[in-house]
Design a protein around this motif. Structure first.
Motif, PDB file in Angstrom:
ATOM      1  N   ARG A  57      56.034   6.507  13.099  1.00 42.53           N
ATOM      2  CA  ARG A  57      57.032   7.162  12.904  1.00 42.53           C
ATOM      3  C   ARG A  57      57.748   6.948  11.759  1.00 42.53           C
ATOM      4  O   ARG A  57      57.680   6.102  10.902  1.00 42.53           O
ATOM      5  CB  ARG A  57      58.028   7.608  14.515  1.00 42.53           C
ATOM      6  N   SER A  58      58.325   7.905  10.854  1.00 40.55           N
ATOM      7  CA  SER A  58      59.306   8.376   9.481  1.00 40.55           C
ATOM      8  C   SER A  58      59.907   8.311   9.477  1.00 40.55           C
ATOM      9  O   SER A  58      60.331   9.281  10.772  1.00 40.55           O
ATOM     10  CB  SER A  58      58.371   8.197   8.496  1.00 40.55           C
ATOM     11  N   ASP A  59      60.783   8.592   8.810  1.00 35.82           N
ATOM     12  CA  ASP A  59      62.338   9.547   8.828  1.00 35.82           C
ATOM     13  C   ASP A  59      63.033   8.959   9.818  1.00 35.82           C
ATOM     14  O   ASP A  59      63.652  10.295  10.345  1.00 35.82           O
ATOM     15  CB  ASP A  59      62.067  10.729   8.572  1.00 35.82           C
ATOM     16  N   LEU A  60      63.067   7.490  10.253  1.00 35.89           N
ATOM     17  CA  LEU A  60      64.366   7.447  11.458  1.00 35.89           C
ATOM     18  C   LEU A  60      65.624   6.566  10.978  1.00 35.89           C
ATOM     19  O   LEU A  60      65.503   6.225  10.382  1.00 35.89           O
ATOM     20  CB  LEU A  60      63.925   6.411  12.381  1.00 35.89           C
ATOM     21  N   LEU A  61      66.293   6.403  11.787  1.00 36.21           N
ATOM     22  CA  LEU A  61      68.282   6.029  11.617  1.00 36.21           C
ATOM     23  C   LEU A  61      67.896   5.055  12.403  1.00 36.21           C
ATOM     24  O   LEU A  61      67.547   5.371  13.815  1.00 36.21           O
ATOM     25  CB  LEU A  61      69.391   6.838  11.529  1.00 36.21           C
ATOM     26  N   ALA A  62      68.511   3.770  12.252  1.00 34.97           N
ATOM     27  CA  ALA A  62      69.139   2.809  13.676  1.00 34.97           C
ATOM     28  C   ALA A  62      70.396   3.148  13.727  1.00 34.97           C
ATOM     29  O   ALA A  62      71.184   2.541  12.291  1.00 34.97           O
ATOM     30  CB  ALA A  62      68.161   1.529  13.848  1.00 34.97           C
ATOM     31  N   LEU A  63      70.679   3.289  14.253  1.00 32.20           N
ATOM     32  CA  LEU A  63      71.742   3.815  14.406  1.00 32.20           C
ATOM     33  C   LEU A  63      72.998   2.452  15.632  1.00 32.20           C
ATOM     34  O   LEU A  63      72.073   1.947  16.178  1.00 32.20           O
ATOM     35  CB  LEU A  63      72.754   4.725  15.466  1.00 32.20           C
ATOM     36  N   THR A  64      74.290   1.851  14.218  1.00 32.25           N
ATOM     37  CA  THR A  64      74.412   0.337  14.854  1.00 32.25           C
ATOM     38  C   THR A  64      75.910   1.455  16.495  1.00 32.25           C
ATOM     39  O   THR A  64      76.384   1.618  15.392  1.00 32.25           O
ATOM     40  CB  THR A  64      75.179  -0.107  14.181  1.00 32.25           C
ATOM     41  N   VAL A  65      75.620   1.174  17.256  1.00 27.35           N
ATOM     42  CA  VAL A  65      76.739   1.821  17.960  1.00 27.35           C
ATOM     43  C   VAL A  65      78.121   0.467  18.334  1.00 27.35           C
ATOM     44  O   VAL A  65      77.642   0.126  19.236  1.00 27.35           O
ATOM     45  CB  VAL A  65      76.761   2.351  19.257  1.00 27.35           C
ATOM     46  N   ASP A  66      79.896   0.775  18.675  1.00 27.23           N
ATOM     47  CA  ASP A  66      80.143  -0.417  18.361  1.00 27.23           C
ATOM     48  C   ASP A  66      80.639   0.243  20.275  1.00 27.23           C
ATOM     49  O   ASP A  66      81.674   1.139  20.589  1.00 27.23           O
ATOM     50  CB  ASP A  66      81.292  -0.047  17.754  1.00 27.23           C
ATOM     51  N   LEU A  67      80.052  -0.433  21.280  1.00 25.96           N
ATOM     52  CA  LEU A  67      80.261   0.206  22.773  1.00 25.96           C
ATOM     53  C   LEU A  67      81.751  -0.172  22.655  1.00 25.96           C
ATOM     54  O   LEU A  67      82.612   0.696  23.373  1.00 25.96           O
ATOM     55  CB  LEU A  67      79.817  -0.421  23.574  1.00 25.96           C
ATOM     56  N   THR A  68      82.693  -0.689  22.390  1.00 25.51           N
ATOM     57  CA  THR A  68      83.987  -0.539  22.234  1.00 25.51           C
ATOM     58  C   THR A  68      84.222   0.714  21.892  1.00 25.51           C
ATOM     59  O   THR A  68      85.784   1.177  22.304  1.00 25.51           O
ATOM     60  CB  THR A  68      84.808  -1.955  21.925  1.00 25.51           C
ATOM     61  N   ARG A  69      84.430   1.518  20.802  1.00 27.51           N
ATOM     62  CA  ARG A  69      84.479   2.916  20.312  1.00 27.51           C
ATOM     63  C   ARG A  69      83.766   3.772  21.654  1.00 27.51           C
ATOM     64  O   ARG A  69      84.745   4.741  20.497  1.00 27.51           O
ATOM     65  CB  ARG A  69      84.243   2.278  19.182  1.00 27.51           C
ATOM     66  N   LEU A  70      83.041   3.411  22.179  1.00 27.08           N
ATOM     67  CA  LEU A  70      82.815   5.138  23.524  1.00 27.08           C
ATOM     68  C   LEU A  70      84.153   5.476  23.996  1.00 27.08           C
ATOM     69  O   LEU A  70      85.183   4.316  24.940  1.00 27.08           O
ATOM     70  CB  LEU A  70      81.812   4.398  24.099  1.00 27.08           C
ATOM     71  N   ASP A  71      84.083   6.807  24.360  1.00 29.05           N
ATOM     72  CA  ASP A  71      84.993   7.317  25.015  1.00 29.05           C
ATOM     73  C   ASP A  71      84.503   6.836  26.445  1.00 29.05           C
ATOM     74  O   ASP A  71      85.726   6.478  27.595  1.00 29.05           O
ATOM     75  CB  ASP A  71      85.113   8.779  24.801  1.00 29.05           C
TER      76      ASP A  71
END
Length: 120
Positions: A57-71
């Motif tokens: 696959r191409s045209d992907l993004l790796a999102l870095t998620v700050d778990l402390t910012r989740l509702d």
């Protein structure tokens, strides 16, 4: 048991992420929606996730998620090999994403990232 990390990663199709940005919420991929939660991976898990599920696959993004910012915090559930994976049973708020790095995955499952991989 060790404390869970405060950062996880979500691999997304670039177009899906860009379509979600105006609302500020990412509901998940087709697989996420079918499973009823958003699949996240820790730094130790993400390379194998890429190899198993995103090879070629191409045209992907790796999102870095700050778990402390989740509702709503992720639920840590057993998955591959008994490892605990973070699963998000709510949309992913864009405000919890601290970085988005372009990547592709070769046919053999090797991630191709410009610069340093965010999970390195």
């Amino acid at each position: 048991m060790n404390a869970q990390p405060w950062v996880a990663f979500k691999i997304v199709d670039r177009a899906e992420w860009e379509a979600a940005l105006p609302t500020g919420l990412y509901a998940g991929s087709a697989v996420d929606l079918a499973d009823g939660y958003i699949h996240l991976s820790t730094a130790e898990q993400v390379v194998e996730t890429l190899r198993r599920h995103y090879a070629g696959r191409s045209d992907l993004l790796a999102l870095t998620v700050d778990l402390t910012r989740l509702d709503e915090p992720p639920v840590w559930e057993e998955s591959r090999g008994g490892a605990l994976f973070p699963h998000l049973y709510a949309p992913l708020p864009a405000s919890a994403v601290t970085a988005a790095q372009a990547l592709s995955v070769s046919a053999d499952g090797t991630p191709v990232v410009e610069g340093t991989a965010p999970w390195a």
